[in-house]
Design a protein around this motif. Sequence first.
Motif, PDB file in Angstrom:
ATOM      1  N   LEU A 154       9.761 -24.257 -29.822  1.00 15.32           N
ATOM      2  CA  LEU A 154       8.795 -24.470 -28.747  1.00 15.32           C
ATOM      3  C   LEU A 154       8.927 -23.422 -27.661  1.00 15.32           C
ATOM      4  O   LEU A 154       7.923 -22.993 -27.072  1.00 15.32           O
ATOM      5  CB  LEU A 154       8.975 -25.870 -28.161  1.00 15.32           C
ATOM      6  CG  LEU A 154       8.583 -27.027 -29.073  1.00 15.32           C
ATOM      7  CD1 LEU A 154       9.019 -28.356 -28.472  1.00 15.32           C
ATOM      8  CD2 LEU A 154       7.071 -27.040 -29.338  1.00 15.32           C
ATOM      9  N   ALA A 155      10.151 -22.985 -27.390  1.00 15.44           N
ATOM     10  CA  ALA A 155      10.352 -21.943 -26.381  1.00 15.44           C
ATOM     11  C   ALA A 155       9.650 -20.655 -26.791  1.00 15.44           C
ATOM     12  O   ALA A 155       9.022 -19.974 -25.956  1.00 15.44           O
ATOM     13  CB  ALA A 155      11.844 -21.693 -26.169  1.00 15.44           C
ATOM     14  N   GLU A 156       9.726 -20.309 -28.077  1.00 15.59           N
ATOM     15  CA  GLU A 156       9.061 -19.089 -28.557  1.00 15.59           C
ATOM     16  C   GLU A 156       7.544 -19.232 -28.503  1.00 15.59           C
ATOM     17  O   GLU A 156       6.836 -18.305 -28.068  1.00 15.59           O
ATOM     18  CB  GLU A 156       9.505 -18.781 -29.981  1.00 15.59           C
ATOM     19  CG  GLU A 156       9.075 -17.408 -30.478  1.00 15.59           C
ATOM     20  CD  GLU A 156       9.768 -16.278 -29.744  1.00 15.59           C
ATOM     21  OE1 GLU A 156       9.150 -15.195 -29.627  1.00 15.59           O
ATOM     22  OE2 GLU A 156      10.923 -16.461 -29.276  1.00 15.59           O
ATOM     23  N   ASP A 162       2.278 -17.969 -22.946  1.00 15.40           N
ATOM     24  CA  ASP A 162       2.314 -17.306 -21.646  1.00 15.40           C
ATOM     25  C   ASP A 162       1.835 -15.860 -21.744  1.00 15.40           C
ATOM     26  O   ASP A 162       1.252 -15.324 -20.784  1.00 15.40           O
ATOM     27  CB  ASP A 162       3.732 -17.339 -21.079  1.00 15.40           C
ATOM     28  CG  ASP A 162       4.187 -18.739 -20.686  1.00 15.40           C
ATOM     29  OD1 ASP A 162       3.322 -19.627 -20.561  1.00 15.40           O
ATOM     30  OD2 ASP A 162       5.403 -18.941 -20.518  1.00 15.40           O
ATOM     31  N   GLU A 163       2.068 -15.242 -22.898  1.00 15.23           N
ATOM     32  CA  GLU A 163       1.623 -13.857 -23.116  1.00 15.23           C
ATOM     33  C   GLU A 163       0.140 -13.776 -23.463  1.00 15.23           C
ATOM     34  O   GLU A 163      -0.417 -12.676 -23.562  1.00 15.23           O
ATOM     35  CB  GLU A 163       2.440 -13.224 -24.249  1.00 15.23           C
ATOM     36  CG  GLU A 163       3.915 -13.045 -23.926  1.00 15.23           C
ATOM     37  CD  GLU A 163       4.753 -12.765 -25.173  1.00 15.23           C
ATOM     38  OE1 GLU A 163       4.176 -12.287 -26.181  1.00 15.23           O
ATOM     39  OE2 GLU A 163       5.968 -13.026 -25.148  1.00 15.23           O
ATOM     40  N   GLY A 164      -0.493 -14.919 -23.653  1.00 13.90           N
ATOM     41  CA  GLY A 164      -1.919 -14.936 -23.969  1.00 13.90           C
ATOM     42  C   GLY A 164      -2.243 -14.745 -25.437  1.00 13.90           C
ATOM     43  O   GLY A 164      -3.415 -14.607 -25.802  1.00 13.90           O
ATOM     44  N   LYS A 165      -1.231 -14.760 -26.296  1.00 12.69           N
ATOM     45  CA  LYS A 165      -1.485 -14.554 -27.718  1.00 12.69           C
ATOM     46  C   LYS A 165      -1.914 -15.833 -28.420  1.00 12.69           C
ATOM     47  O   LYS A 165      -2.559 -15.773 -29.481  1.00 12.69           O
ATOM     48  CB  LYS A 165      -0.249 -13.955 -28.391  1.00 12.69           C
ATOM     49  CG  LYS A 165       0.046 -12.546 -27.879  1.00 12.69           C
ATOM     50  CD  LYS A 165       1.204 -11.889 -28.598  1.00 12.69           C
ATOM     51  CE  LYS A 165       1.378 -10.458 -28.088  1.00 12.69           C
ATOM     52  NZ  LYS A 165       2.474  -9.753 -28.790  1.00 12.69           N
ATOM     53  N   ILE A 166      -1.555 -16.975 -27.858  1.00 10.87           N
ATOM     54  CA  ILE A 166      -2.062 -18.248 -28.357  1.00 10.87           C
ATOM     55  C   ILE A 166      -2.560 -19.052 -27.163  1.00 10.87           C
ATOM     56  O   ILE A 166      -2.059 -18.904 -26.047  1.00 10.87           O
ATOM     57  CB  ILE A 166      -1.003 -19.030 -29.156  1.00 10.87           C
ATOM     58  CG1 ILE A 166       0.130 -19.529 -28.260  1.00 10.87           C
ATOM     59  CG2 ILE A 166      -0.438 -18.166 -30.276  1.00 10.87           C
ATOM     60  CD1 ILE A 166       1.169 -20.347 -28.999  1.00 10.87           C
TER      61      ILE A 166
END
Length: 302
Positions: A154-156, A162-166
Amino acid sequence: MTTADGSRQAPGGTATLAGRRVARIGFGAMQLVHRPRPAAGPDTAMVVLRDAVAKGVNHLDTAQFYGAGACNALIRDALHPFPDDLVLASKVGARDDGAGLVPAQRPEELRAEVEANLVGLGVEQLAVVNLRRLDAPPGLSADGDQVVDLDSQLAELTALRDEGKIGAIGLSNVSPGQLRQALPAGIACVQNAYSVLDRSSEPLLDLCREHGIAWVPFFPLGSAFPGVPKVTEHLAVVKAAASLGVTPAQVGLAWQLAHYAQTLLIPGTSDPAHLDDNIAAGSVRLPSGTVAALDHLAGSLD
């Protein structure tokens, strides 16, 4: 299908997934490349995908490991540039090593699969990524270094969000305890095996109801896995279908829609006619007496 003003009508009505309104009948793309018999050729597969979207389907469920990337390539070739309202949901937790599926549960592998999905689909963000846990059947099981604690995963995924990739995180093949553990991360949907004949995941569904989480059942009509009963072969389902003038599959899907307002179905097919049958299930209204009778079928093999 379209409404009088030219807009697309949502099959089965709408519900919320990752903060977006989607048709309650979506499309699971796995059968485009994985079938008991040979999969559809690319031309037919693209016809099915385009037809689904034209008829109001705006929730596609896929994975880079379906067909070693072939499924995502079909979706991209058929639908890119994607409609603004199309919600692409993918899955991580396994990968195709060239010889078949193997577990890919470690955080760095989850990230690699997300990146592969982005490239395969030709997008900058996946609306939803479902983490497929491999703690229990069906399918692959994790062992050795593939036994990974849920918090690390979950951390990953949270970092990728947070990076906007998902856009949002979902869970697949989990227990109620695992969902409770994951709730602080923000869970958009849960995918578990569930049907009118297999309601072992009912406690998990109750937890989804409590928190307003979308429920995306897999094997909604049973499956070819040993010991999994087929909904369409149960006498009570067959009789209900005959009385309503619909198919047993449509009865099984309509029961799912009637059971929880946030249920999202992702039936898959590589047959255009079968696609129409699945979409039509969204218009089937089961009488209350039929729903009550079906509610008591779990565990019955009559």
